[in-house]
Design an enzyme around this catalytic site. Structure first.
Site, PDB file in Angstrom:
ATOM      1  N   LYS A  14       0.814  -1.207   0.000  1.00 46.87           N
ATOM      2  CA  LYS A  14       0.000   0.000   0.000  1.00 46.87           C
ATOM      3  C   LYS A  14       0.858   1.272   0.000  1.00 46.87           C
ATOM      4  O   LYS A  14       2.073   1.210   0.186  1.00 46.87           O
ATOM      5  CB  LYS A  14      -0.931  -0.023   1.214  1.00 46.87           C
ATOM      6  CG  LYS A  14      -1.971  -1.131   1.163  1.00 46.87           C
ATOM      7  CD  LYS A  14      -2.837  -1.093   2.408  1.00 46.87           C
ATOM      8  CE  LYS A  14      -3.885  -2.174   2.420  1.00 46.87           C
ATOM      9  NZ  LYS A  14      -4.706  -2.115   3.655  1.00 46.87           N
ATOM     10  N   ARG A 118      -0.737 -14.642   4.529  1.00 49.10           N
ATOM     11  CA  ARG A 118      -1.529 -14.066   5.629  1.00 49.10           C
ATOM     12  C   ARG A 118      -0.779 -14.213   6.964  1.00 49.10           C
ATOM     13  O   ARG A 118      -0.798 -13.306   7.794  1.00 49.10           O
ATOM     14  CB  ARG A 118      -2.905 -14.734   5.722  1.00 49.10           C
ATOM     15  CG  ARG A 118      -3.768 -14.638   4.488  1.00 49.10           C
ATOM     16  CD  ARG A 118      -4.432 -13.347   4.203  1.00 49.10           C
ATOM     17  NE  ARG A 118      -5.179 -12.811   5.317  1.00 49.10           N
ATOM     18  CZ  ARG A 118      -5.620 -11.570   5.360  1.00 49.10           C
ATOM     19  NH1 ARG A 118      -5.388 -10.741   4.345  1.00 49.10           N
ATOM     20  NH2 ARG A 118      -6.299 -11.121   6.378  1.00 49.10           N
ATOM     21  N   THR A 124      -4.989  -7.798  10.533  1.00 48.39           N
ATOM     22  CA  THR A 124      -5.309  -6.515   9.896  1.00 48.39           C
ATOM     23  C   THR A 124      -4.902  -5.327  10.758  1.00 48.39           C
ATOM     24  O   THR A 124      -4.366  -4.345  10.265  1.00 48.39           O
ATOM     25  CB  THR A 124      -6.818  -6.447   9.587  1.00 48.39           C
ATOM     26  OG1 THR A 124      -7.145  -7.548   8.732  1.00 48.39           O
ATOM     27  CG2 THR A 124      -7.189  -5.150   8.907  1.00 48.39           C
ATOM     28  N   ARG A 135       3.370  -6.587   9.695  1.00 46.97           N
ATOM     29  CA  ARG A 135       2.664  -5.499  10.387  1.00 46.97           C
ATOM     30  C   ARG A 135       3.178  -5.314  11.809  1.00 46.97           C
ATOM     31  O   ARG A 135       3.256  -4.192  12.303  1.00 46.97           O
ATOM     32  CB  ARG A 135       1.167  -5.762  10.379  1.00 46.97           C
ATOM     33  CG  ARG A 135       0.555  -5.609   8.994  1.00 46.97           C
ATOM     34  CD  ARG A 135      -0.894  -6.016   8.969  1.00 46.97           C
ATOM     35  NE  ARG A 135      -1.519  -5.765   7.680  1.00 46.97           N
ATOM     36  CZ  ARG A 135      -2.523  -6.480   7.207  1.00 46.97           C
ATOM     37  NH1 ARG A 135      -3.044  -7.468   7.913  1.00 46.97           N
ATOM     38  NH2 ARG A 135      -3.037  -6.194   6.026  1.00 46.97           N
ATOM     39  N   ASN A 155      -2.037  -0.130   7.295  1.00 47.24           N
ATOM     40  CA  ASN A 155      -1.431  -1.375   7.755  1.00 47.24           C
ATOM     41  C   ASN A 155      -0.478  -1.986   6.734  1.00 47.24           C
ATOM     42  O   ASN A 155      -0.248  -3.183   6.736  1.00 47.24           O
ATOM     43  CB  ASN A 155      -2.507  -2.371   8.171  1.00 47.24           C
ATOM     44  CG  ASN A 155      -3.448  -2.728   7.046  1.00 47.24           C
ATOM     45  OD1 ASN A 155      -3.283  -2.298   5.916  1.00 47.24           O
ATOM     46  ND2 ASN A 155      -4.447  -3.524   7.356  1.00 47.24           N
ATOM     47  N   HIS A 158      -1.996  -5.342   1.647  1.00 49.85           N
ATOM     48  CA  HIS A 158      -3.232  -6.108   1.439  1.00 49.85           C
ATOM     49  C   HIS A 158      -2.820  -7.471   0.922  1.00 49.85           C
ATOM     50  O   HIS A 158      -1.913  -7.583   0.102  1.00 49.85           O
ATOM     51  CB  HIS A 158      -4.134  -5.439   0.402  1.00 49.85           C
ATOM     52  CG  HIS A 158      -5.178  -6.381  -0.121  1.00 49.85           C
ATOM     53  ND1 HIS A 158      -6.350  -6.632   0.565  1.00 49.85           N
ATOM     54  CD2 HIS A 158      -5.200  -7.173  -1.219  1.00 49.85           C
ATOM     55  CE1 HIS A 158      -7.049  -7.530  -0.099  1.00 49.85           C
ATOM     56  NE2 HIS A 158      -6.375  -7.868  -1.195  1.00 49.85           N
TER      57      HIS A 158
END
Length: 192
Positions: A14, A118, A124, A135, A155, A158
């Site tokens: 992002k 993931r 998230t 993260r 964060n 994605h």
């Protein structure tokens, strides 16, 4: 989730990742686990592209709105609208955010790629992400901070949540001829 050796996942680095110069560090994390990059490009997401990515799907909007409502209530706050209204507001914020500066779109391939990606990125909400996750190591953002500024949580990344979502998202960001098949030199060791 499929356990195919060639499962694919879409990853978007992002605007906060690009602006903070973390692209290389994050790509390295994926490659070090044995996953391979089969497509990658930097792009400005138009509003149209952002709208396709964050589809105006009522089920998704309700899910996002319900999660945000529960999070607000857990902080002792009253949700700011119905779950559907909140979901629509979050979608608009996400579309604005993803289109504010370049992103790096990546297709990652490997055994159990969706789940592995993931796990590498963490939850998230960065405040709940463990050290060692992307993260957890590179973001301290919270929903309280994002809400107080009227924007989505920053964060960093994605990643597709399922193989079905990955298939849909990859088609939005990449043409078939932009996805490349090849064999890493260590695949014999990884998949033996």
């Amino acid at each position: 989730m499929s356990n195919s050796l060639s499962e694919k996942s879409l990853v978007l680095l992002k605007p906060d990742t690009v602006q903070r110069g973390l692209v290389g560090e994050i790509i390295t994390r994926f490659e070090q686990t044995g996953l391979k990059i089969v497509a990658m490009k930097m792009a400005y997401a138009s509003k149209e592209l952002a709208g396709k990515h964050y589809a105006e799907d009522e089920k998704w909007l309700l899910s996002v709105g319900e999660k945000a409502s529960k999070a607000a209530m857990s902080r002792g706050e009253k949700p700011a609208g119905t779950p559907l209204e909140i979901g629509k507001r979050i979608r608009t914020q996400l579309m604005d955010y993803i289109s504010m500066s370049p992103v790096v779109a990546i297709v990652i391939e490997g055994h159990n790629a969706v789940l592995t990606v993931r796990k590498l990125i963490g939850p998230t909400s960065p405040e709940n992400a463990q050290p060692g996750t992307i993260r957890g190591d590179f973001s301290h953002e919270t929903y309280v901070m994002a809400d107080s500024r009227g924007r989505p949580i920053q964060n960093l990344i994605h990643a597709s949540e399922s193989t079905a979502e990955a298939e849909r998202e990859i088609k939005i960001w990449f043409r078939k001829d932009e996805i490349h098949s090849y064999i890493r030199v260590d695949e014999g060791l990884i998949y033996r």
